[in-house]
Motif scaffolding. Sequence first.
Motif, mmCIF file in Angstrom:
data_model
loop_
_atom_site.group_PDB
_atom_site.id
_atom_site.type_symbol
_atom_site.label_atom_id
_atom_site.label_comp_id
_atom_site.label_asym_id
_atom_site.label_seq_id
_atom_site.Cartn_x
_atom_site.Cartn_y
_atom_site.Cartn_z
ATOM 1 N N LYS A 1 0.831 -1.196 0.000
ATOM 2 C CA LYS A 1 0.000 0.000 0.000
ATOM 3 C C LYS A 1 0.875 1.260 0.000
ATOM 4 O O LYS A 1 0.576 2.248 0.663
ATOM 5 N N SER A 2 1.984 1.190 -0.718
ATOM 6 C CA SER A 2 2.882 2.337 -0.814
ATOM 7 C C SER A 2 3.409 2.411 -2.232
ATOM 8 O O SER A 2 3.773 1.394 -2.818
ATOM 9 N N THR A 3 3.410 3.587 -2.808
ATOM 10 C CA THR A 3 3.867 3.728 -4.188
ATOM 11 C C THR A 3 5.243 4.354 -4.251
ATOM 12 O O THR A 3 5.838 4.399 -5.307
ATOM 13 N N LYS A 4 5.725 4.859 -3.144
ATOM 14 C CA LYS A 4 7.003 5.579 -3.125
ATOM 15 C C LYS A 4 7.016 6.674 -4.190
ATOM 16 O O LYS A 4 8.033 6.927 -4.855
ATOM 17 N N THR A 5 5.873 7.289 -4.373
ATOM 18 C CA THR A 5 5.740 8.347 -5.357
ATOM 19 C C THR A 5 4.977 9.522 -4.749
ATOM 20 O O THR A 5 4.018 9.324 -4.009
ATOM 21 N N LEU A 6 5.433 10.724 -5.052
ATOM 22 C CA LEU A 6 4.744 11.932 -4.603
ATOM 23 C C LEU A 6 4.112 12.619 -5.810
ATOM 24 O O LEU A 6 4.748 12.743 -6.859
ATOM 25 N N GLY A 7 2.875 13.062 -5.660
ATOM 26 C CA GLY A 7 2.214 13.802 -6.731
ATOM 27 C C GLY A 7 2.523 15.287 -6.621
ATOM 28 O O GLY A 7 2.563 15.831 -5.522
ATOM 29 N N ILE A 8 2.754 15.917 -7.753
ATOM 30 C CA ILE A 8 2.978 17.368 -7.773
ATOM 31 C C ILE A 8 1.822 18.003 -8.536
ATOM 32 O O ILE A 8 1.565 17.635 -9.679
ATOM 33 N N VAL A 9 1.124 18.921 -7.889
ATOM 34 C CA VAL A 9 -0.004 19.572 -8.543
ATOM 35 C C VAL A 9 0.348 21.034 -8.777
ATOM 36 O O VAL A 9 0.616 21.794 -7.852
ATOM 37 N N MET A 10 0.377 21.391 -10.064
ATOM 38 C CA MET A 10 0.711 22.753 -10.492
ATOM 39 C C MET A 10 -0.585 23.542 -10.635
ATOM 40 O O MET A 10 -1.645 22.962 -10.794
ATOM 41 N N PRO A 11 -0.512 24.856 -10.643
ATOM 42 C CA PRO A 11 -1.727 25.632 -10.889
ATOM 43 C C PRO A 11 -2.233 25.373 -12.304
ATOM 44 O O PRO A 11 -1.499 24.875 -13.143
ATOM 45 N N ASN A 12 -3.476 25.694 -12.548
ATOM 46 C CA ASN A 12 -4.020 25.449 -13.886
ATOM 47 C C ASN A 12 -3.303 26.308 -14.914
ATOM 48 O O ASN A 12 -2.574 27.221 -14.574
ATOM 49 N N SER A 13 -3.500 25.935 -16.158
ATOM 50 C CA SER A 13 -2.814 26.606 -17.251
ATOM 51 C C SER A 13 -1.313 26.430 -17.144
ATOM 52 O O SER A 13 -0.588 27.266 -16.626
#
Lengths: 338, 338
Positions: free
Chosen positions: A58-70
Amino acid sequence: MAVTIKDVAKRANVAPSTVSRVIANSSRISEKTKERVRKAMEELGYHPNFNARSLANKSTKTLGIVMPNSAKIAFQNPFFPEVIRGISMKAYQEGYGLYLSTGQTEEEILEEVKHMVYGGRVDGILLLYSRVNDQVMPFLIEQKFPFVLIGRPHNIDEEQVTFVNNDNFKAAKTVTEYLMLLGHERIGFIGGNLDFVVTIDHMKGYEKALSNANIPVRQEYIVHHEELLEGGQDAVIELMSLGERPTALIVADDIMTFGVLKMLADMNVQVPKDMSIVSFNNVMISELSSPTMTTVDIHIYELGFEATNCLINKIKLPELGEQQVIVPHKLVKRESCK
Amino acid sequence: MAVTIKDVAKRANVAPSTVSRVIANSSRISEKTKERVRKAMEELGYHPNFNARSLANKSTKTLGIVMPNSAKIAFQNPFFPEVIRGISMKAYQEGYGLYLSTGQTEEEILEEVKHMVYGGRVDGILLLYSRVNDQVMPFLIEQKFPFVLIGRPHNIDEEQVTFVNNDNFKAAKTVTEYLMLLGHERIGFIGGNLDFVVTIDHMKGYEKALSNANIPVRQEYIVHHEELLEGGQDAVIELMSLGERPTALIVADDIMTFGVLKMLADMNVQVPKDMSIVSFNNVMISELSSPTMTTVDIHIYELGFEATNCLINKIKLPELGEQQVIVPHKLVKRESCK
C-alpha cells in the motif's frame, strides 16, 4: 524469459512465500534468510514488479505534484522549475519518485487529483500554489490524504493544513518601508493575479506600511496583472500615464520586472535615477537584468525541499500533527533603487 | 469502509469476475452489462486501484521523463520547462501521467531508468537530452523498451532510434551566413557543453559556413561554457581580450546571451552598433532583453509535443518502425544584429 519469484525461491532454497516476505521486508524473516534471498535475486537479475509491490505495501514511493491550472502560465514562471528542483532533491534522497499533474483547467486538475487519491497512484501530494476558493484542498482534507501546501490556505483554518510559506505580508511591508526610507512617497504596486493568496498578502503588506507612515493608499497606484511577459509592460503604461507618476514601483515577480525595465527603457525613464524598483522572488536570471534588480529572495529551492520533507514525514508518521513552516526571505540589494 | 468489487457485483447483480472484466474493458462483456456495472461503480463511489489495474493490464498509463544529470543546470535552462509543457499537453490529451527522474548524477539516472523499466513503473521513456557516450540509450535499446529521444543519438545508428530534433547544424550554418551577409568576417562562437550533441552540431554548422566562404576558422574565436549565468560573461571577457576582437557573436543559448549582453554593457560595447549577436532557442523571456535578441526559434514546445506523440504511437503499435522527426527552426530577427 522473465525471472520469477519461484526461480528465486529455488535458488535460495526457500518457499516462494518467503521471497515475497523478503521483498516486503517482513520482520518475520531472519536477517540471514533475507541476505540469502537478496543474493539470489541479484544473481538471477530479479526485479519485483513495482505495481505488485505497491499493491502489497500500500505504498507507491511516489509523490504527486499539482501545479496551478494553465501549464503555460505556470511553466513561464521560473519559480516552478526551481521549486521542483528542491522537491526533486529531497525526493531523491528519500527514494521517492515524482508524478506530475498535466491538467490544464481547474476541473481537469481536480479530476487528476481524484485519480491519484482513489487509484492509489501516489503516497502524498504537493500543492505548488494557493488559490482563492480552490477545490483541491478541501477534497484532500475530506479524504484525509497526506498533502503539503506551498503557500498558505485561504478560507481554511491554518491549523488544519501542513504548509510551507514565506511571510509575504512582511516581505511586502519591508520593501515598502525600504522605499519610504529612501525618500519615496509615491510608490506604485504592480501585483499578480488576485486569485492567488500571495498577491493578497503582498498587497496587505504594502498598504500596511503606507498607513503606518500616514501615507494614503492611492487606488490608481495599484495595478494587477496575471500575464508575466506583457503584464509588467502594460502596468508601466498605466502608471506612467497618471498625472502624478509614482517615483518607485514594487513589482510582484522578477519576470514581470524584466518587462517593466524594458518598457521604462523604451520611455527613456532611467532606473534608478527616475524610478526605483523592488521585485520579488530572485529567480536565477534576476542578476542579469539591466540594471540588475533589487529583489526579495524567497528561497524557492528551500520551499520545495522543506515541503517535501514535511510531506514524507507526514506519510511515514501519520499520527504527526499538522506543521506550519515559514521559510525566511531576504532583500537582495542590487542596482534598481535609489 | 472502502467499497469493494463484491459490493459493486452485488449492486449490479453480476458475478465479481464480471466486474473485473468490465474494469479491464473486456470484449467478452456486453455493452449493456458494462453500462449497468459502471453505473453501480459510480453510485457506490468505487474506484479500481491503479496498481492492481496496472498489474492486470501490464500498462501504467505513465511516461517517464529523464532529464540530464545535475538538475540544477537542467532546470536553470527555460528549455526544459517549455519542453515539459509540450509533453504535458500531449500526455494529458492521451490520458497519460508523467513520472519525473530525480537523479543527480549519470549513475543515479541510469539506476532510476533501470527501476522504471524493470519495475514496470512506466510504459515508455522520453529522454530530454543527447549526451556523448550516454549509458541510458544503449540500455533502453538492449531492453527493447519504448523510448523517444529529443535530440539525435551519438555513436548509435540513427535508424535504430526514434528521435525528434532540430536541424542544429543547418541552424548554426544559417546564422553564420546571415552574419556574413551583414558584412561580418570576425565571428565569435560561444558554445555550450561539448558533451552534448547539439553543441557539436552547432559548431560544425558554424565551421562549415565559414569554410564555404573561405574564411579561416580561428580557434581563439571559439569558446565553450557550460554555466548558463556566468558562462556568457566569462566568454565575453575572453573574446574581448583578443588583439583582434570579433565584431559578431553566435551564442548557444538565450540565457547565456543575457550574460553576454550584460557584460558588453558593462564594457560600454554597444549592441548592435559595435557587436552583433545571434542566439539560439527563443525562450519566452528572450523578447525582454535590452536590446531584444535576434535568435533561432527551435519550437521547444513542439519538440516536446511531437516526441510524446511518437512515444505514445510506439507504445500502442510496437510493430511500428523507428521514426525520425525534424522540427523546423526559424530565425527571429530583433534588435541585436547590424
